[in-house]
Design a protein around this motif. Structure first.
Motif, PDB file in Angstrom:
ATOM      1  N   ALA A 388       0.856  -1.196   0.000  1.00  0.00           N
ATOM      2  CA  ALA A 388       0.000   0.000   0.000  1.00  0.00           C
ATOM      3  C   ALA A 388       0.883   1.234   0.000  1.00  0.00           C
ATOM      4  CB  ALA A 388      -0.929   0.002   1.224  1.00  0.00           C
ATOM      5  N   GLY A 389       0.344   2.343  -0.520  1.00  0.00           N
ATOM      6  CA  GLY A 389       1.075   3.606  -0.508  1.00  0.00           C
ATOM      7  C   GLY A 389       2.190   3.630  -1.534  1.00  0.00           C
ATOM      8  N   GLN A 408       4.458  -5.206   6.269  1.00  0.00           N
ATOM      9  CA  GLN A 408       3.079  -5.633   6.488  1.00  0.00           C
ATOM     10  C   GLN A 408       2.861  -6.133   7.910  1.00  0.00           C
ATOM     11  OE1 GLN A 408       1.858  -8.598   3.667  1.00  0.00           O
ATOM     12  NE2 GLN A 408      -0.318  -8.080   3.830  1.00  0.00           N
ATOM     13  N   SER A 419      -6.043   1.011   7.206  1.00  0.00           N
ATOM     14  CA  SER A 419      -4.840   1.221   6.420  1.00  0.00           C
ATOM     15  C   SER A 419      -3.832   2.040   7.211  1.00  0.00           C
ATOM     16  CB  SER A 419      -5.179   1.935   5.113  1.00  0.00           C
ATOM     17  OG  SER A 419      -3.996   2.272   4.408  1.00  0.00           O
ATOM     18  N   VAL A 421      -1.238   3.651   5.778  1.00  0.00           N
ATOM     19  CA  VAL A 421      -0.728   4.757   4.976  1.00  0.00           C
ATOM     20  C   VAL A 421      -1.357   6.071   5.442  1.00  0.00           C
ATOM     21  CG1 VAL A 421      -0.528   5.706   2.657  1.00  0.00           C
ATOM     22  CG2 VAL A 421      -0.343   3.238   3.015  1.00  0.00           C
ATOM     23  N   GLY A 441       4.212   4.296   3.118  1.00  0.00           N
ATOM     24  CA  GLY A 441       4.016   3.067   2.369  1.00  0.00           C
ATOM     25  C   GLY A 441       4.153   1.831   3.236  1.00  0.00           C
TER      26      GLY A 441
END
Length: 648
Positions: A388-389, A408, A419, A421, A441
């Motif tokens: 992500a990000g 993660q 989330s 981010v 991220g």
């Protein structure tokens, strides 16, 4: 040596230090290799530790002390706990981190990581020795059974039991002496190869050699083996049933020793099967490690450590890093270049503290995570998946921007239901107090230390956040075999400064293979032991069945004369061998359920009682038993009844 005392020692970075002493050759630091401490350092510098209260947060030092004579380690531990309690009360960060002091003997610290593996291999060696002793004992029982008439006659004529025992033991000692000499010779020849395949985390690997201690141990082991496999046949041969043996015919004498030989074979099969299960578990572990996701792509990746002065100011270091990056990235067929500290599987990882907002009110809420200092483009070069990000950009690579990339595992722990981010967490890296950092991220978790252990959560900071030049490990993503780029890399580094040194220049795949060395070493040795054990057990089973066929020739002839078919005789002998094997396998299964638990720390992706391994090894050994039984059974089935009865 005296000539260098008081002389300046030229170095690449900073003022030249003055030589004040010279240590004796071969001075060694006894720390585990995973401690990332040089074993044979060439230069020692005095530690300039600031003792003012403002600098009481440094916890990177390893303290080595020698206890006073007569002081027990538990007393030293008690005093250390008192000191640690005083430090925690006087220093907020120490209290937050839960600082404590543990006194540990250096020997225990040195061998604790490899002790389970070494003990397991020693156990396998003992099992193999017992199997060999059982095999030789079985062969001597066979030999003594064939000589029972001779020994009975000697006893009837006045031969003492002690004289017969001495003769049998003398034969056992001759066999043991020859075997010990051959074993020492093979060990001397194989020692070099053993050191080549041995894992680097084996303590004092360089000190392994053949010496008087090894020879003395081998001699004692040989004597013990001679007594172990010679005493039972000797005692049995010394007290024969004189009347029964002399009355019996040549072909039926000695049948009374069958149960004892059968018991020895069952023991051989059980021990061999136990070793086979151990090797099967290690093989399953090795296969599981091959499939472990490292979190990055190690293929076509060249790594090296850069040592030397990269600039005396943050600006100079930043310029050097940009120049180094551009030169390496410009090498033909190099797709990208990056730098990091530390580098996965190269050692040097240490944790920092992180926490959410509730850690401000309760400092015990801070947790630990491994951190890396990286250049922008690190994740792209390593091909670490972005969950992500985004990853770092050049704009993030400055001391003013507290930008973070986390893995993660850390994201799941810090923000389990949302989330990560755009969120902020507290962390402490370059400052005395924890500061807020913004997460830009989330990436996949990397395995940095071991393929068997996922390790801690991970947090990434830019090289610029620390003032540039900290990331001393470099990695190049190439389009072909990375080893072929070593010469060009050396040329580019040499152009930037003659004072720069390159260390550990090798493909990343080499570091990954090195991380597998302990498992591969254990698998190889246990596999060799298990193979030899299975062969010995097969030979023992073959010997028992061959002797049974030879001693029961008359009985087989009578059976065939009364209508028994060759197939029936064949199945009779094979069935006897398989029954012995089944009893041994059953005994080995019971022992394996109890003993394989000691392998838990060595296994990855497989349980100590893995049913697939147990079943497959049982089938494999059953096939070995069938093969060992086939030749004696075939010989029995091919006997002609007339010839068998005529021999009687």
């Amino acid at each position: 040596n005296q000539a260098v005392i008081g002389q300046p020692l030229p170095v690449a970075d900073g003022p030249a230090p003055i030589v004040v002493g010279v240590l004796s050759p071969g001075f060694e630091l006894l720390f585990p290799p995973d401690s990332n401490i040089e074993q044979f350092p060439d230069i020692w510098f005095a530690a300039r530790i600031p003792y003012d209260p403002a600098n009481r947060s440094n916890v990177q030092w390893r303290v080595v002390g020698r206890l006073k004579p007569g002081i027990a380690i538990n007393r030293a531990q008690s005093e250390a706990e008192t000191i640690a309690d005083q430090i925690r009360r006087a220093n907020a960060i120490s209290k937050t981190a839960g600082l404590y002091i543990r006194i540990e003997p250096m020997k225990q610290h040195l061998v604790s990581a490899v002790q389970p593996t070494v003990l397991l291999l020693m156990g396998a060696v003992v099992f193999l020795l017992l199997i060999a002793c059982a095999n030789v004992a079985n062969l001597m029982l066979v030999r003594s059974s064939l000589r029972e008439r001779e020994l009975a006659v000697r006893t009837a004529l006045g031969g003492s039991w002690w004289r017969i025992v001495r003769q049998m033991l003398a034969e056992a000692f001759v066999i043991s002496a020859l075997g010990t000499a051959l074993g020492v010779g093979l060990a001397w020849l194989g020692l070099h190869q053993l050191l080549v395949i041995a894992p680097p985390d084996l303590p004092r690997l360089n000190a392994i050699h053949m010496d008087l201690t090894v020879l003395a141990f081998s001699t004692l082991a040989g004597v013990a083996a001679a007594i172990l496999f010679g005493i039972v046949p000797a005692l049995r041969a010394a007290r024969p049933d004189i009347i029964g043996v002399l009355r019996a015919s040549g072909r039926t004498a000695g049948l009374g020793s069958g149960p004892l030989r059968n018991a020895v074979v069952i023991l051989e099969v059980a021990l061999s099967f136990l070793l086979l299960i151990g090797s099967g578990l290690m093989f399953r572990t090795f296969l599981a490690i091959q499939k472990v996701d490292t979190g990055f792509d190690p293929h076509n990746l060249l790594t090296f450590q850069l040592i030397g002065n990269t600039g005396n100011t943050p600006q100079a270091r930043a310029a050097f890093m940009r120049q180094m990056h551009d030169r390496l990235a410009a090498i033909p067929s190099v797709r990208s270049a990056t730098a990091s500290f530390p580098m996965p599987f190269a050692g040097g990882f240490s944790p920092i503290r992180w926490g959410n907002a509730d850690a401000l009110a309760d400092t015990t809420k801070f947790q630990a995570a491994d951190f890396q200092i990286v250049l922008p483009g690190y994740f792209e070069t390593m091909r670490t998946p972005v969950i992500a990000g985004r990853t770092f950009t050049e704009a993030d690579n400055t001391p003013e921007r507290n930008m973070l990339v986390i893995d993660q595992a850390l994201a799941s722990k810090a923000f389990p239901s949302e989330s990560a981010v755009g969120k902020r967490i507290l962390f402490r890296a370059r400052t005395q107090e924890a500061v807020w950092g913004e997460i830009v991220g989330v990436v996949a978790h990397q395995r940095n230390v071991s393929l068997a252990d996922p390790g801690r959560e991970q947090l990434y900071l830019t090289d610029g956040y620390f003032g540039n030049g900290i990331a001393g490990w470099w990695a190049l993503r190439t389009s072909s075999d990375p080893a072929g780029y070593a010469g060009r890399v050396r040329d580019e580094v040499r152009k930037l400064g003659a004072q720069l040194l390159i260390g550990d220049l090798q493909p990343m795949e080499g570091l990954v293979v090195k991380a597998q060395s302990s498992t591969r070493f254990s698998l190889l040795l246990i596999g060799v032991f298990a193979t030899i054990a299975a062969l010995l057990a097969g030979v023992g089973l073959y010997g028992v069945l061959s002797t049974a066929v030879r001693q029961r020739t008359a009985e087989i002839g009578v059976r065939m004369a009364l209508g028994a078919t060759p197939a029936r005789i064949f199945s009779l002998v094979v069935g006897h061998g398989l029954r012995l094997s089944l009893l041994g396998i059953a005994l080995g299964l019971v022992a394996a359920f109890e003993l394989t638990s000691v392998m838990t720390s060595m296994l990855v992706g497989v349980k100590p009682t893995d049913p697939i391994t147990f079943a497959s090894m049982a089938v494999l050994f059953f096939l070995i038993a069938a093969l060992a039984s086939w030749q004696p059974a075939r010989r029995a089935a091919c006997l002609h009844p007339t010839e068998a009865l005529r021999e009687e």
